[in-house]
Structure formats: structure tokens, C-alpha cells
Design an enzyme around this catalytic site. Structure first.
Site, PDB file in Angstrom:
ATOM      1  N   ASP A 288       0.869  -1.164   0.000  1.00  0.00           N
ATOM      2  CA  ASP A 288       0.000   0.000   0.000  1.00  0.00           C
ATOM      3  C   ASP A 288       0.916   1.228   0.000  1.00  0.00           C
ATOM      4  O   ASP A 288       2.062   1.135   0.439  1.00  0.00           O
ATOM      5  CB  ASP A 288      -0.890  -0.017   1.242  1.00  0.00           C
ATOM      6  CG  ASP A 288      -1.662   1.274   1.417  1.00  0.00           C
ATOM      7  OD1 ASP A 288      -2.318   1.695   0.464  1.00  0.00           O
ATOM      8  OD2 ASP A 288      -1.574   1.863   2.505  1.00  0.00           O
TER       9      ASP A 288
ATOM     10  N   ASP B 205      -6.999  -1.855   3.587  1.00  0.00           N
ATOM     11  CA  ASP B 205      -6.040  -2.895   3.225  1.00  0.00           C
ATOM     12  C   ASP B 205      -6.397  -4.252   3.816  1.00  0.00           C
ATOM     13  O   ASP B 205      -5.787  -5.269   3.455  1.00  0.00           O
ATOM     14  CB  ASP B 205      -4.634  -2.513   3.697  1.00  0.00           C
ATOM     15  CG  ASP B 205      -4.131  -1.234   3.061  1.00  0.00           C
ATOM     16  OD1 ASP B 205      -4.355  -1.066   1.844  1.00  0.00           O
ATOM     17  OD2 ASP B 205      -3.526  -0.407   3.765  1.00  0.00           O
TER      18      ASP B 205
END
Length: 640
Positions: free
Chosen positions: A337, A539
Site C-alpha cells: 500500500d 487494506d
């Protein structure tokens, strides 16, 4: 209507979680109690009468072996297939039946303790759903013809209108029908900079309004929101068994069947085929049951794994289970990420362009004084920058927020406007400082303009900056042959700039949570074994989908609970160190398995040729267990 809308989220009661936690505690206490009895018996063995000696061992058998025996019997009935739990219980009983009570009790103790640890590890993976639920409001203000009424979020239907005030979380997906606001969508997209939303723009449950109240028309039922999809993706990913786990389950059934068949044959065939006496036949069968028990095989993995986990924790990397540490060395690609992982997660001032006709400090002081009244992340970054320059802030007046585009205020005798190009004047903004803003935007930076009555005075560029250690971490991983990918909710320009600066091999921009999951599934087909590193609630599904999920220690609770590995100090280079430790641990485990299987085979063959007696078999069996444990403890040294 109350001046303040209060949304209280009650964590749902989970009877499953309560039962599993109780099971974990009971198993651990029973195993430790069993070990304590064995220790006390060993200390007083010379002074105990035979009846007390046997009684204490029976207590150790029952307390330590009850949970595993029950689990093994229930699994056998349910699956109609024998398992290692049953083999261990039979081996312990067989050992006791020929007078070796201590050896049988030791087998029970080791197996019970490993079972308690396994239950503890499994419970850790159940908590992320409740962490996700904490972010979604369960009450909302519904707009009616008579005003506003407070209702349960799950009672809302498509077409209802709800009011969301500044600073509140949005309870359901919808479209804005009234008002303008900046919305922090980091919970869904991972983007750190709030997005301006106005009429007919889509908003998502779990995101937060920054300024200004809005009225939203519900477009999705509660179960169909993006937020609920995030939770469902986590549930789905965690229910999938890895190939390694399936292999172990198949191996367990085969191993137990083979050993029990061989023991059953040993009880009869040698008497008829080789003329052994019935006493010798039963004696040899009992020795086989003892030496063939997988005590050394169990010890081949657990001590090495726990040692590696302990040393890794001391070095800032927390593994939630040995299987994750074992799998890490097989990783071929790692997806990252951006926000809060590769970058710090908050915007910082990178460039300032001031009109030469103005004093830089005076201009910055006026801008920072106005921005000091705002709670926007970009405004806070500008104020931080000004404070670092020791600038004195002048007083301001008549502060006005203009439709989420910018702010207007008076400093001294001048009226100032601070905001985006559309608010300041798009053509003038594009021409300022020979198109500096256009160049800055192409670098993935957000540009804020400041103007007074005479024209544009300054352009300030901000960017979520790359962590200092990111480049080093990516380089080390690439040196290890690991392919690196960045998955981000940012736009293409910003994503490209961050990827190039970090040294990432590949990137995918404008990712929603389901997009990240889709990308990871595609990457799994290509690389087979992949890891995901992230820090936000958005996430969580991706972390659960990857073979190994790695969370930043300062990330959201949901990310921390979903992940298999946590970087406690947010130090990305430690991933490479953990990968090296995983390789070492797998080497040690292979050594232990080869050694323990070799010893078991040697003892079995020696027993068949009547070379081995029971005491020597016990010494060989327990000795091999001790050796593999000592070999595993070498991993306490850490990464060296």
C-alpha cells in the site's frame, strides 16, 4: 434536534469468540498442570510408593490428555478418519501399559502444550471483524417532512435522505443531494488527503466528513455497502485453506493409518511368521507404538518456530503464527500500500513559489495565519512548515469557507483567498511562475494557491513524502529476487511519482479495496506466493487475501488484526531480515525432520530385528526429541 449527533457502536457479542478463548485458557492450564505433576513426581520419585506413583501419572494423563483425546475422538467420528491426536493418545497408553508411565505422560504433556498454543494462535485471526465493525455508525439522522429523526442504520432503505454533520462518519453509501464538504476516505481508498465532494458525488459508509454538513440520498442497502464488502472479503479470504495446510491434513491421516496398521500387524504376524512368543510379539508391538509416535517430529517444528518468533519479536517483527514465518521465505512478490506504508501518510510542504514582489516571510505568515483556523490536513501541513521557520502569525478576521474550494480572510488591510486553482482563478494559476503549478502537479503533488487583491502571491506544493527507509527496503528485497508492486487509491500521476521515487517494479493506481483483492489474486496466479504490506482498514481484505499479510505497527486496528505479520516499529527493511530468518528456520526444520524421521526408522528396524529393547527405544526416542529441540533453540540468536 440535539446540537450534537452521538453515534455509539456496541461491539457485537460473539459466543464463538468467548468459547474459543475459554478453550484456549483451559487447554493451557491443563497442559501446565500436567507438566507440574510430572515435575513433582520426578523430584520425589524415590520416596513415592508404587500406588502414588501410578496415581499421579494417571492424573497427568487425564488433565493433559483430556482436551486432545476429546478433540481426536470427535474429529474421528465427524470425519470418519483417524488423526494424530488419536495416535498420540494410543502411544501414551501403550507406553503406560508396559510400565513406562513417565514416557507416556511426557508425550501427553508436549502434545497438550502445543495444542494450547495452536488454539491461541487461531483465536487471534477472529478479531478483525469486530475491529471493522467499530468504524461503522449504527445510528443516523433521517430527513423527513417534519424534520430529522434518529433511526437505526440498518433500517435505512434506498431513497432515504440522511443528515451527516462535520466530523461524523457516514453510516451508509449514497450520493450528496445537499451541501459540500471534504471527506476523509482513507478508511476505504487509503488516500490520506481528503476529497472535496459536492452535489451528486458518491460517498461511502465508514468515511468521515471534515467540514460542512451534507444531506445524502441512500443508494445501497446496509449489506451492500463498500464497507460491508470489505468485511465480507476478509471473512472469505480467511476461510480459504492454504495448499500447505491441506497437505498437512492429508499427511496426518495417512501417517496415522500406516502406523496403526503396522502396529496391528506387529501384534499377530511375528508370532506366526517368525515363531516369536506371544509375550515377545506384544512387547515388540508396544515398543513400535512408542518409538513410532511423532514426538520428535512435533518437536522438530515447534521449538524452532517459537525461537524464531521470539528473536523476530525482539527485532521489531511480530509473527502471529509459525506457519506465516515458514511461508515468508517462499514469497516471490510483495505488494505495498502507499499511504502510511511506503509514505508517512500525511502531506508535507515540498515546494514554495512566492511572487518576487512580496517578502517570503510576510507572505508565508499571512497564509499560515489563515490556514491555522482550518482543520484540513493540507492546512495543518502549511502551518507546521511555517512554525518550523519561526514565523510570527499576524491576526486575521472575517474568515469564510467557500464551498469546499478554499477560504477567504482578511490579514491587515488585504483580503486573502487560499485554495485550489478553480477558487483562485484557473488561468492565472496555470500561468503563475511560468507554469510552476503544472510541473508540480505532474510530479504527483497537490498545489495550494494564495492570492490577495493584487493577484496570486504564492503557490505551495504538498506531497505525502516517501519514508526515508523505503528505498533501502525495496532495494534489499529486489536483491533477494522479490518482485515489488504498489497498490494505491491515489491518482495515476501521484502513484507514478511515488513508485519511481521508491524504486517499485510496478504500480496500480486508483485502487478500491475490491480492486486490491483482484490484483492480488492475479498476482498469486503469476507468482504463486505473494505478500501484502499495508496499514489501513481498506487494506484488510488484501492482507487477508495474500499468502502473507504484513501490517505497519502504527496502522489501523483492523489491519493489525487481519495481518499475519506486524512491523512493530514501522521499519520496512525488517521485512528482508524476517525473510532471512524464515529461510534459516526452514533449514533448521528440515534438518530436524530428516534427523527425527531417520531415528524413528532406525528404531523401528532395530525393534523388528529384536535388537532394541524398550529402555533403549525410549532413550533413542526421547534423545532425538531433545536434540531437535536444542537445534531449534539455536534460532534464539536471531538474524545472524
Amino acid at each position: 434536534m440535539p446540537a450534537e449527533v452521538r453515534s455509539i457502536r456496541v461491539r457485537p457479542f460473539s459466543s464463538f469468540s468467548l468459547v474459543e478463548n475459554s478453550k484456549e485458557h483451559v487447554e493451557l492450564i491443563a497442559a501446565l498442570f500436567s507438566g507440574l505433576i510430572l515435575f513433582l513426581t520426578w523430584l520425589n520419585i524415590e520416596h513415592l510408593p508404587q500406588s502414588a506413583y501410578i496415581t499421579l501419572h494417571i492424573i497427568a494423563f487425564v488433565t493433559g490428555g483430556y482436551a486432545k483425546a476429546k478433540e481426536g475422538i470427535e474429529a474421528t467420528i465427524r470425519d470418519k478418519e483417524l488423526n494424530v491426536e488419536m495416535l498420540m493418545i494410543l502411544a501414551a497408553i501403550g507406553s503406560a501399559s508396559i510400565g513406562y508411565w513417565t514416557e507416556g505422560a511426557v508425550l501427553i504433556f508436549i502434545f497438550a502444550l502445543s495444542g494450547a498454543l495452536e488454539t491461541y494462535t487461531m483465536n487471534k485471526s477472529q478479531k478483525e471483524i469486530s475491529s471493522l465493525m467499530d468504524l461503522q455508525p449504527n445510528r443516523a439522522w433521517k430527513v423527513t417532512k417534519d424534520g430529522y429523526i434518529e433511526v437505526a442504520t440498518d433500517s435505512l432503505i434506498i431513497g432515504d435522505n440522511i443528515l451527516i454533520k462535520a466530523g461524523e462518519r457516514i453510516p451508509s453509501d449514497g450520493k450528496i443531494v445537499k451541501g459540500t464538504t471534504f471527506i476523509d476516505e482513507s478508511a476505504i481508498t487509503g488516500e490520506s488527503i481528503p476529497v472535496m465532494k459536492d452535489h451528486r458525488k458518491e460517498v461511502f459508509a465508514g468515511t468521515v466528513t471534515m467540514d460542512g454538513s451534507i444531506t445524502v440520498e441512500i443508494t445501497k442497502t446496509q449489506k451492500d455497502t463498500v464497507f460491508q464488502q470489505v468485511m465480507e472479503l476478509v471473512r472469505s479470504a480467511q476461510s480459504e485453506k492454504s495448499p500447505s495446510q491441506l497437505f498437512i491434513e492429508r499427511f496426518e491421516g495417512t501417517y496415522v493409518k500406516v502406523i496403526l496398521i503396522v502396529v496391528a500387524l506387529m501384534l499377530f504376524l511375528p508370532h506366526f511368521l517368525f515363531g516369536w512368543t506371544w509375550m515377545d510379539t506384544i512387547y515388540r508391538a508396544m515398543i513400535l507404538l512408542v518409538v513410532a509416535s511423532p514426538c520428535a517430529l512435533v518437536a522438530s517444528i515447534m521449538p524452532a518456530t517459537l525461537s524464531a518468533i521470539s528473536s523476530s519479536a525482539r527485532n521489531g517483527v511480530l509473527f502471529k503464527g509459525g506457519n506465516h514465518l515458514e511461508s515468508l521465505s517462499h514469497i516471490k512478490a510483495i505488494a505495498f500500500d502507499k499511504t502510511g506504508t511506503l509514505t508517512y501518510g500525511s502531506p508535507e510542504v515540498t515546494d514554495i513559489y512566492i511572487d518576487p514582489l512580496y517578502n517570503k516571510e510576510d507572505a508565508l505568515a499571512a497564509i499560515a495565519s489563515i490556514e491555522q483556523e482550518s482543520n484540513h490536513p493540507l492546512a495543518r501541513a502549511i502551518v507546521r512548515y511555517a512554525k518550523q521557520s519561526n514565523i510570527t502569525f499576524p491576526p486575521i478576521g472575517n474568515m469564510k469557507n467557500s464551498n469546499g474550494q478554499g477560504v477567504t480572510s482578511v490579514v491587515g488591510d488585504q483580503t486573502w483567498k487560499i485554495g485550489n486553482p478553480a477558487f483562485i482563478g484557473k488561468k492565472a494559476a496555470e500561468m503563475f511562475q511560468e507554469g510552476a503549478a503544472v510541473r508540480l502537479a505532474s510530479e504527483g503533488k497537490t498545489v495550494v494557491f494564495a492570492a490577495n487583491e493584487e493577484g496570486i502571491v504564492a503557490a505551495i506544493a504538498l506531497k505525502d513524502t516517501v519514508r526515508k527507509e523505503t528505498k533501502q527496503a525495496i532495494k534489499v528485497l529486489k536483491d533477494h529476487g522479490v518482485y515489488t508492486i504498489m497498490l494505491t487509491g491515489d491518482n495515476l500521476k501521484t502513484a507514478k511519482a511515488i513508485a519511481e521515487e521508491s524504486g517499485i517494479d510496478h504500480f496500480v493506481a486508483e485502487c478500491m479495496p475490491d480492486t486490491k483483492v483482484g490484483e492480488l489474486k492475479r498476482l498469486k496466479k503469476k507468482f504463486n506466493q505473494i505478500a501484502m504490506v499495508g496499514d489501513g482498514i481498506n487494506d484488510a481484505p488484501a492482507l487477508a487475501t495474500a499468502n502473507i499479510g504484513i501490517a505497519m505497527g502504527e496502522g489501523s486496528d483492523a489491519a493489525l488484526e487481519t495481518a499475519d505479520v506486524v512491523l512493530m516499529k514501522n521499519d520496512l527493511p525488517r521485512i528482508a531480515k524476517a525473510l532471512k530468518l524464515s529461510q534459516r528456520m526452514n533449514q533448521v526444520v528440515k534438518q530436524n525432520i530428516i534427523f527425527s524421521v531417520s531415528v524413528i526408522m532406525l528404531l523401528i528396524i532395530s525393534n523388528f530385528f529384536q535388537i532394541l529393547d524398550l529402555p533403549l527405544g525410549v532413550i533413542g526416542h526421547e534423545g532425538s526429541t531433545i536434540l531437535v529441540i536444542l537445534n531449534g533453540l539455536r534460532l534464539l540468536k536471531g538474524y545472524e
